[in-house]
Design an enzyme around this catalytic site. Structure first.
Site, PDB file in Angstrom:
ATOM      1  N   ARG A  58       1.102  -1.521  -0.107  1.00 50.34           N
ATOM      2  CA  ARG A  58       0.241  -0.169  -0.715  1.00 50.34           C
ATOM      3  C   ARG A  58       0.698   1.084   0.058  1.00 50.34           C
ATOM      4  O   ARG A  58       1.492   1.449   1.010  1.00 50.34           O
ATOM      5  CB  ARG A  58      -0.660  -0.247   1.063  1.00 50.34           C
ATOM      6  CG  ARG A  58      -1.649   1.109   1.104  1.00 50.34           C
ATOM      7  CD  ARG A  58      -2.972   1.210   2.200  1.00 50.34           C
ATOM      8  NE  ARG A  58      -2.291   0.901   3.436  1.00 50.34           N
ATOM      9  CZ  ARG A  58      -3.662   1.352   4.427  1.00 50.34           C
ATOM     10  NH1 ARG A  58      -5.149   0.899   4.276  1.00 50.34           N
ATOM     11  NH2 ARG A  58      -3.193   1.095   5.776  1.00 50.34           N
TER      12      ARG A  58
ATOM     13  N   ASP B  79      -3.402   3.129  14.593  1.00 52.20           N
ATOM     14  CA  ASP B  79      -3.007   3.740  13.732  1.00 52.20           C
ATOM     15  C   ASP B  79      -3.840   4.979  13.207  1.00 52.20           C
ATOM     16  O   ASP B  79      -4.110   5.823  13.770  1.00 52.20           O
ATOM     17  CB  ASP B  79      -2.736   3.268  12.069  1.00 52.20           C
ATOM     18  CG  ASP B  79      -4.447   2.464  11.521  1.00 52.20           C
ATOM     19  OD1 ASP B  79      -5.039   2.608  11.717  1.00 52.20           O
ATOM     20  OD2 ASP B  79      -4.412   2.055  10.479  1.00 52.20           O
TER      21      ASP B  79
END
Length: 568
Positions: free
Chosen positions: A183, A469
């Site tokens: 990603r 996160d």
């Protein structure tokens, strides 16, 4: 020259020339020189990145400006919805290219940053896929980004090892490993350490370009069975952004001399506007798509951000915004129906729980929550799911295996046709629940600790038995901001307290004391908790909401080095 800044190795002799990267014309690398990094930052690889920047810079700038225009519309009272102009795509009978055999089975995927030990453990975890993350799970310092590229190259080559000196243990890859997806960062994030024509490079083009250039050949031979590399694409808001990615992929395939459609990508539907563009996104990427994913934490963040000027659309405490809320269930159901109608995977959301090693009872309770969530996903029709920790993989895999009759996916067997009736109102319904003082405190405590970790190089942080996160930190930030802006009443405590700057100031002070007690005085003193507190507090109390927490914080981790240091 500013000799007060940290430029390179402070022990270096004063009259020595700093080594430069070999760069093509128009490219300048301002990150620290390292011989390992130089193997990634080759002249040809940097030229490929620069070519991508030259070709797509204006398209990216236009897409970002369109985001700003959409935000202005929402802030003036508008709401996202299905675009009448692209109805022909939504109603058309088309399908995406066939799913490559190498990634037909994606029942459980693990995610994590591109750190060396993490990569090995994730690839060995037993998950079908490992998504190596340059985005929300990584603090994008120069060291993290370039070391991550080195780590991924070694992983694709099959040579990656890690010696944990503390445990005197060597980690290496098993014979069978998870399939690797990568990603890159979103369109909005710059890479300040690499200048192209005097401007910071686009972060995602750096991440994609360097990884693709060095790994496409080996990956296709060893992991992709002739396809690949494979990617996850974050933070899209509109199909025009998918169209850019499609052209980037075609440009890369042409450069490499490989078949069109070799590169495959899953798009995260993690912004509210994107849920109304799912067919259109798949259509633009139809030769390169392997599905969509419910990026549910960012999706909640996006709901608050999209409706930042709508005081009638305030969220309850973040712990109450689960997948049983009508707008969240509608989002998941529509994603499954859309993907299966178009012949690709519909991936479920993240299980953020982590094992609680010192409390077996609490650990079993957490695992039971994960099992229930995954059972809901597989019965709804999802083809796979995400987990943040290797310890969750067996439980998640068992649920999906037991409910899928050994089939690799549910693309042809779970059509979810009822979702075709979902309306804009279903996708926008205001979530039910209450707001509490503990919700305000948890937002503040988590937000400050995450920013402190991010500033010191960690983008994925275990807090209160969950893996946090940037997405979960963003929920904390924007919810605090919205509650402060509208002076909301904390109606879940029975006290009727309204959120004000004075109340928030007291909460911040008290939570900083709690954080210090929890982490210990030494760690608190060495960490960047006070700097993080200033950044987080400033963003929560700002008159206007910043689009992204990490954009503001990014300047705190950029360390530019001179191209050359002359004799002093």
């Amino acid at each position: 020259m500013d000799l007060g800044r940290t430029y390179g190795n402070p022990t270096q002799p004063e009259n020595k020339i700093i080594s430069n990267y070999d760069v093509p014309e128009g490219v300048e690398v301002r990150g620290r020189y390292d011989a390992e990094f130089a193997k990634i930052l080759t002249k040809d690889a940097l030229k490929f990145v620069a070519d991508l920047q030259h070709e797509f810079r204006n398209h990216i700038n236009y897409a970002v400006e369109c985001r700003r225009e959409a935000k202005r519309k929402y802030n003036e009272g508008g709401v996202p919805g299905f675009d009448p102009a692209s109805r022909y795509i939504r109603e058309g009978e088309w399908i995406c290219a066939g799913v490559p055999p190498a990634v037909c089975d994606r029942k459980v995927e693990i995610t994590g940053p591109v750190e060396r030990k993490m990569i090995i453990n994730a690839l060995n975890s037993g998950a079908k896929v490992f998504m190596a993350d340059f985005e929300d799970a990584l603090s994008p310092s120069w060291e993290n980004l370039m070391r991550g590229q080195v780590n991924l190259k070694d992983a694709v080559d099959g040579t990656i090892t890690f010696h944990d000196k503390g445990r005197n243990k060597v980690y290496k890859l098993n014979d069978e490993t998870s399939k690797l997806f990568v990603r890159p960062r979103g369109w909005h994030l710059p890479e300040a350490h690499i200048l192209i024509d005097g401007e910071p490079a686009t972060g995602c083009l750096v991440d994609f370009g360097l990884y693709f250039y060095h790994n496409y050949s080996t990956f296709r031979r060893t992991q992709g069975a002739g396809f690949g590399p494979f990617f996850y694409l974050p933070k899209m808001e509109h199909s025009r952004e998918a169209k850019i990615w499609n052209k980037v992929f075609e440009r890369a395939e042409k450069m490499a001399g490989i078949e069109r459609g070799s590169i495959r990508a899953t798009v995260l539907i993690e912004t509210l506007p994107a849920v109304f563009q799912m067919d259109e996104i798949l259509y633009e990427l139809r030769d390169h798509s392997v599905g969509l994913n419910c990026g549910r934490w960012d999706y909640i963040f996006s709901y608050v951000k999209t409706f930042q000027a709508h005081p009638n659309r305030l969220l309850p405490d973040r712990v109450q915004v689960g997948m049983t809320q009508h707008f969240m269930k509608s989002y998941s159901d529509l994603l499954i129906w859309t993907c299966h109608r178009r012949g690709v995977h519909a991936m479920g959301g993240m299980a953020a729980q982590i094992p609680i090693r010192d409390d077996p009872v609490a650990n079993e309770a957490a695992l039971e929550l994960v099992r229930k969530d995954k059972l809901r996903e597989v019965k709804a029709g999802h083809d796979g799911t995400w987990a943040a920790h290797p310890g969750l993989i067996p439980s998640c895999m068992e649920i999906f295996n037991n409910n899928m009759s050994d089939a690799p996916n549910q693309i042809t067997t779970m059509k979810c046709d009822d979702a075709a009736k979902l309306t804009e109102e279903d996708l926008l319904q205001i979530p039910r629940g209450v707001r509490t003082m503990e919700g305000l405190r948890l937002n503040t405590r988590v937000g400050i600790q995450y920013v402190a970790a991010w500033l010191t190089g960690a983008g994925s942080v275990p807090l209160y038995n969950l893996m946090e996160d940037a997405a979960t930190a963003e929920i904390s930030r924007v919810q605090n901001w919205q509650w402060l802006k509208y002076g909301v009443e904390l109606d879940g405590d029975g006290l009727g307290v309204k959120v004000s700057k004075e109340l928030f100031g007291r909460v911040v002070e008290e939570e900083m004391v709690r954080i210090e007690n929890e982490v210990g005085k030494d760690k608190f003193k060495k960490g960047m908790y006070k700097d993080a507190c200033k950044i987080f507090t400033r963003q929560c109390t700002s008159p206007t909401l910043d689009d992204f927490l990490t954009l503001d914080a990014y300047n705190n981790i950029v360390i530019l080095h001179p191209v050359e240091m002359s004799k002093l």
